[in-house]
Design an enzyme around this catalytic site. Structure first.
Site, mmCIF file in Angstrom:
data_model
loop_
_atom_site.group_PDB
_atom_site.id
_atom_site.type_symbol
_atom_site.label_atom_id
_atom_site.label_comp_id
_atom_site.label_asym_id
_atom_site.label_seq_id
_atom_site.Cartn_x
_atom_site.Cartn_y
_atom_site.Cartn_z
ATOM 1 N N HIS A 179 -9.724 1.052 4.925
ATOM 2 C CA HIS A 179 -7.713 1.221 5.532
ATOM 3 C C HIS A 179 -8.236 1.935 7.201
ATOM 4 C CE1 HIS A 179 -4.113 2.579 6.868
ATOM 5 N NE2 HIS A 179 -4.051 1.156 5.990
ATOM 6 N N GLU A 215 -7.093 4.420 7.900
ATOM 7 C CA GLU A 215 -7.106 6.260 7.647
ATOM 8 C C GLU A 215 -8.026 5.874 7.189
ATOM 9 O OE1 GLU A 215 -2.960 5.091 5.365
ATOM 10 O OE2 GLU A 215 -2.372 4.916 7.810
ATOM 11 N N LYS A 217 0.110 4.461 -0.388
ATOM 12 C CA LYS A 217 -0.871 5.212 0.521
ATOM 13 C C LYS A 217 -0.211 6.691 -0.974
ATOM 14 C CE LYS A 217 0.057 3.308 4.454
ATOM 15 N NZ LYS A 217 -0.277 3.543 6.243
ATOM 16 N N GLY A 274 2.243 2.483 10.798
ATOM 17 C CA GLY A 274 3.390 3.325 11.180
ATOM 18 C C GLY A 274 4.090 3.582 12.247
ATOM 19 N N SER A 323 2.895 -2.536 10.532
ATOM 20 C CA SER A 323 4.785 -2.577 10.646
ATOM 21 C C SER A 323 5.019 -3.617 10.209
ATOM 22 C CB SER A 323 5.308 -1.958 12.511
ATOM 23 O OG SER A 323 4.761 -0.626 12.241
ATOM 24 N N ASN A 361 1.014 -1.101 -0.236
ATOM 25 C CA ASN A 361 0.190 -0.309 0.110
ATOM 26 C C ASN A 361 0.916 0.965 -0.266
ATOM 27 O OD1 ASN A 361 -1.938 2.571 0.717
ATOM 28 N ND2 ASN A 361 -2.409 1.479 2.537
ATOM 29 N N GLU A 383 -6.146 -5.404 10.944
ATOM 30 C CA GLU A 383 -4.557 -4.177 11.048
ATOM 31 C C GLU A 383 -4.878 -3.142 11.988
ATOM 32 O OE1 GLU A 383 -2.922 -3.092 7.368
ATOM 33 O OE2 GLU A 383 -3.665 -1.647 7.162
HETATM 34 C C1 PEP Z 1 -0.988 0.177 6.319
HETATM 35 O O1 PEP Z 1 -1.171 0.980 6.262
HETATM 36 O O2 PEP Z 1 -1.235 -0.523 5.520
HETATM 37 C C2 PEP Z 1 0.317 -0.795 6.910
HETATM 38 C C3 PEP Z 1 0.298 -1.755 7.123
HETATM 39 O O3 PEP Z 1 1.277 0.409 7.538
HETATM 40 P P1 PEP Z 1 2.421 0.011 7.919
HETATM 41 O O4 PEP Z 1 2.929 -0.961 7.672
HETATM 42 O O5 PEP Z 1 3.207 1.623 7.475
HETATM 43 O O6 PEP Z 1 2.920 -0.069 8.939
#
Ligand code: PEP
Length: 249
Positions: A94, A96, A11, A172, A211, A9, A166
Site C-alpha cells: 500500500h 502508505e 486502515k 483518500g 476514492s 481496507n 492505486e
Molecule cells: C486505500 O487506502 O487503499 C484507498 C483506496 O483509500 P480511499 O478509498 O479512501 O481513497
C-alpha cells in the site's frame, strides 16, 4: 470470466464498539449481494473477533505482513499467524507503507512471496505519485513495481495474486482517476503480465483503488480490465460499501 472482487481496507480506524456497529450494519446492507466476492481488512488486533462476526461469504484480510517467517521481530506479524486467523487476503505495498515506512519494491515483492508460501492471497498495490504522472512516468513506475514481483515469484504463484492499481494522488483525496485513466493502466498491467507469464493474465483480478465511492464505482468497474476495487474511506460506511459492492454486480 473473472469475478468482481471488492475489498475494504479499514486502515487504522475504529474501536471495538465502532467495528461491532459496522459489522451489524454490513450484515443488513449486504443482504442479497451475492455475485461479487467481498472481503474486509480490519486492523490486526480485531482479526479473530471480526472473523467470528463477519456476514456469511465475506472474506477476511490483513493490511500487512512481516517479510520474515518467525523469530525475534518485535511488533511484527508473520504470514503463518495470519493464516491461523483464517485470513484469505493480505494487502502488501500500500502506498502508505511505501511512503511512510519506506517499503521498497523489493521488500514488497519478498512479502508477496512469503504470503504465497503460506497459501494466502496477496493484494499487491502498485501506483504512481502525482509527480510521476505529471512527468509521464506512470507506466515506468508501475512497470518497475511489477518487475520486482516477477523477480521473486514464479508464474504459478503470480496467478494467485491480486494486483491493485492505486494512484497515490487518488488515495483518500476525493480525486479519482477517470475510468479511461484507470483502464489505460489496468490494460498495461494485464499486458505486462501476459508478456511475462502468458495466459494467466486473463484470469487475474486487477482492482482499482483511490476514492472509489458509490457514485463512481459502476463506471470504473465497467471498464474491461477493472475487476473490482480496493476501498478505503468508503468501506467504513456499510451503506456506501454495500452500494459499491452492488455496483460490481
Ligand atoms: C486505500 O487506502 O487503499 C484507498 C483506496 O483509500 P480511499 O478509498 O479512501 O481513497
Amino acid at each position: 470470466m473473472r469475478r468482481k472482487l471488492i475489498v475494504g481496507n479499514w486502515k487504522m480506524h475504529g474501536s471495538k464498539a465502532d467495528i461491532a456497529e459496522l459489522l451489524t450494519s454490513l450484515q443488513q446492507h449486504l443482504q442479497g449481494v451475492s455475485r461479487a466476492e467481498i472481503a474486509v481488512c480490519p486492523p490486526y488486533p480485531y482479526l479473530l473477533w471480526v472473523q467470528d462476526y463477519l456476514p456469511d461469504g465475506i472474506g477476511l484480510g490483513a493490511q500487512n505482513v512481516c517479510v520474515e517467517t518467525q523469530g525475534a521481530f518485535t511488533g511484527e506479524v508473520a504470514a503463518s499467524m495470519l493464516r491461523d486467523c483464517d485470513c484469505r487476503y493480505v494487502i502488501v505495498g500500500h502506498s502508505e507503507r511505501r511512503q511512510l515506512y519506506g517499503e521498497s519494491d523489493e521488500l514488497i515483492a519478498r512479502k508477496t512471496r512469503q504470503l504465497l508460501e503460506h497459501d494466502l492471497i496477496p493484494i499487491v498495490c502498485v501506483g504512481e505519485t502525482l509527480t510521476a504522472r505529471e512527468a509521464n512516468q506512470t507506466l515506468v513506475v508501475i512497470g518497475a513495481q511489477l518487475d520486482a514481483v516477477f523477480a521473486q515469484v514464479g508464474t504459478d504463484q503470480l496467478a494467485r495474486c491480486v494486483i491493485a492499481y492505486e494512484p497515490v494522488w487518488a488515495i483518500g483525496t476525493g480525486r479519482t482517476a477517470t475510468p479511461e485513466q484507470a483502464q489505460e493502466v489496468h490494460a498495461y498491467i494485464r499486458g505486462k503480465i501476459r508478456s511475462h507469464c502468458g495466459s494467466i493474465a486473463e484470469d487475474m483480478q486487477l482492482l482499482y483503488g483511490g476514492s472509489v465511492k458509490a457514485n463512481n464505482a459502476a463506471t470504473l468497474f465497467s471498464q474491461s480490465d477493472i475487476d473490482g476495487g480496493l476501498i478505503g474511506g468508503a468501506s467504513l460506511n456499510a451503506e456506501e460499501f454495500a452500494a459499491i459492492c452492488r455496483a460490481a454486480e
